[in-house]
Design a protein around this motif. Structure first.
Motif, PDB file in Angstrom:
ATOM      1  N   TYR A 173       0.827  -1.204  -0.187  1.00 38.97           N
ATOM      2  CA  TYR A 173       0.016   0.150   0.054  1.00 38.97           C
ATOM      3  C   TYR A 173       0.985   1.305  -0.067  1.00 38.97           C
ATOM      4  N   LEU A 218      -5.175   4.649   2.558  1.00 43.53           N
ATOM      5  CA  LEU A 218      -4.669   3.689   2.061  1.00 43.53           C
ATOM      6  C   LEU A 218      -4.984   3.021   0.549  1.00 43.53           C
ATOM      7  N   PHE A 263       3.631   0.919   2.914  1.00 47.60           N
ATOM      8  CA  PHE A 263       3.364  -0.240   3.725  1.00 47.60           C
ATOM      9  C   PHE A 263       3.283  -1.716   3.169  1.00 47.60           C
ATOM     10  N   ARG A 314      -1.478 -11.512   5.311  1.00 47.48           N
ATOM     11  CA  ARG A 314      -2.582 -12.171   6.130  1.00 47.48           C
ATOM     12  C   ARG A 314      -2.349 -13.555   5.620  1.00 47.48           C
ATOM     13  N   PRO A 371      -7.520 -11.111   9.476  1.00 49.76           N
ATOM     14  CA  PRO A 371      -6.574  -9.650   9.693  1.00 49.76           C
ATOM     15  C   PRO A 371      -5.626  -9.561   9.158  1.00 49.76           C
ATOM     16  N   GLN A 372      -5.197  -8.441   8.698  1.00 45.81           N
ATOM     17  CA  GLN A 372      -3.908  -7.883   7.956  1.00 45.81           C
ATOM     18  C   GLN A 372      -2.795  -7.490   9.051  1.00 45.81           C
ATOM     19  N   PHE A 382       0.567  -5.298   9.312  1.00 45.95           N
ATOM     20  CA  PHE A 382       1.283  -4.304   8.680  1.00 45.95           C
ATOM     21  C   PHE A 382       2.734  -4.289   9.075  1.00 45.95           C
ATOM     22  N   GLY A 383       3.964  -3.990   8.187  1.00 42.11           N
ATOM     23  CA  GLY A 383       4.994  -3.303   8.605  1.00 42.11           C
ATOM     24  C   GLY A 383       4.966  -1.853   9.118  1.00 42.11           C
ATOM     25  N   ASP A 384       6.119  -1.702   9.494  1.00 46.31           N
ATOM     26  CA  ASP A 384       6.175   0.021  10.001  1.00 46.31           C
ATOM     27  C   ASP A 384       6.269   0.967   9.053  1.00 46.31           C
TER      28      ASP A 384
END
Lengths: 114, 113
Positions: free
Chosen positions: A35, A43, A90, A94, A102-103, A105-107
């Protein structure tokens, strides 16, 4: 610890210089996605992958490439970056292919293209 | 495709008060509605989700309500604390196969101590 790891976290580069943002997950997830986040736009999905060697375009794929050679890795490639690709990126993953899971996410990776 | 809208874009509340964020969606076939919280410098993190077979779900100070007829769902945060300050994203999907998660544009919640 279950996590999605992106590298680099920050990058300033110049127009036209190829770059790759790596993404790795340690949860054995089938689905991975990229994203971009821009002010006022939320997003937006760039590309996603349902499994190894299976990738597809999201809502804003122009100027980006991806590959999924291994289950854990999903790199984002900008072959010839342009200033309009300056953004916060990002990676997410999942379990399973259904979008009702639920997904994770990285930071994020903040890219600045000059 | 699915279109998700969030209101308001920014919400300021006094510590201890309640905060409510509303989202509307366009696809009547959507059946999965998660909420993500994004803190500064971090990626979005799932805080609660609801599926269309229930009208409300609660987890401590957080609750989500769903009105399928009106096609909207809301996040309720009670007894707000400074650590609740973040950007909150709602999303919707049909939950099957290739269908992607459609995100709203996000709400900035500011809890004033």
């Amino acid at each position: 610890e279950a996590q999605v790891t992106q590298n680099p976290r920050y990058l300033i580069t110049v127009t036209g210089k190829k770059l790759t943002v790596t993404c790795s997950q340690n949860m054995n997830h089938e689905y991975m996605s990229w994203y971009r986040q821009d002010p006022g736009l939320g997003l937006r999905q760039i590309y996603y992958s349902m499994n190894v060697e299976v990738t597809d375009k999201g809502d804003v794929p122009e100027g980006y490439k991806v590959s999924r050679k291994e289950k854990r890795n999903f790199p984002l490639i900008l072959e010839s970056p342009s200033p309009n690709q300056t953004s916060l990126y990002f990676c997410a993953s999942r379990w399973g292919q259904g979008s009702n899971q639920p997904q994770h996410f990285g930071d994020g990776t903040r890219l600045s293209i000059l | 495709g699915e279109n998700v809208e969030q209101h308001p874009s920014t919400l300021s509340v006094q510590e201890g008060d309640s905060a409510v964020i509303k989202c509307t969606y366009s696809d009547s076939a959507s059946n999965y509605f998660p909420w993500y919280k994004q803190e500064l410098g971090k990626g979005p993190q799932l805080i609660i989700d609801i599926r269309s077979n229930v009208g409300e779900k609660k987890d401590q100070r957080i609750a989500v309500t769903l009105n399928k007829t009106a096609k909207h769902f809301s996040l309720h945060i009670t007894e707000t604390q400074p650590e609740d300050s973040a950007v909150y994203f709602c999303a919707a999907s049909r939950g099957d196969g290739n269908n992607r998660l459609a995100f709203g544009k996000g709400n900035q919640v500011v809890v004033i101590p």
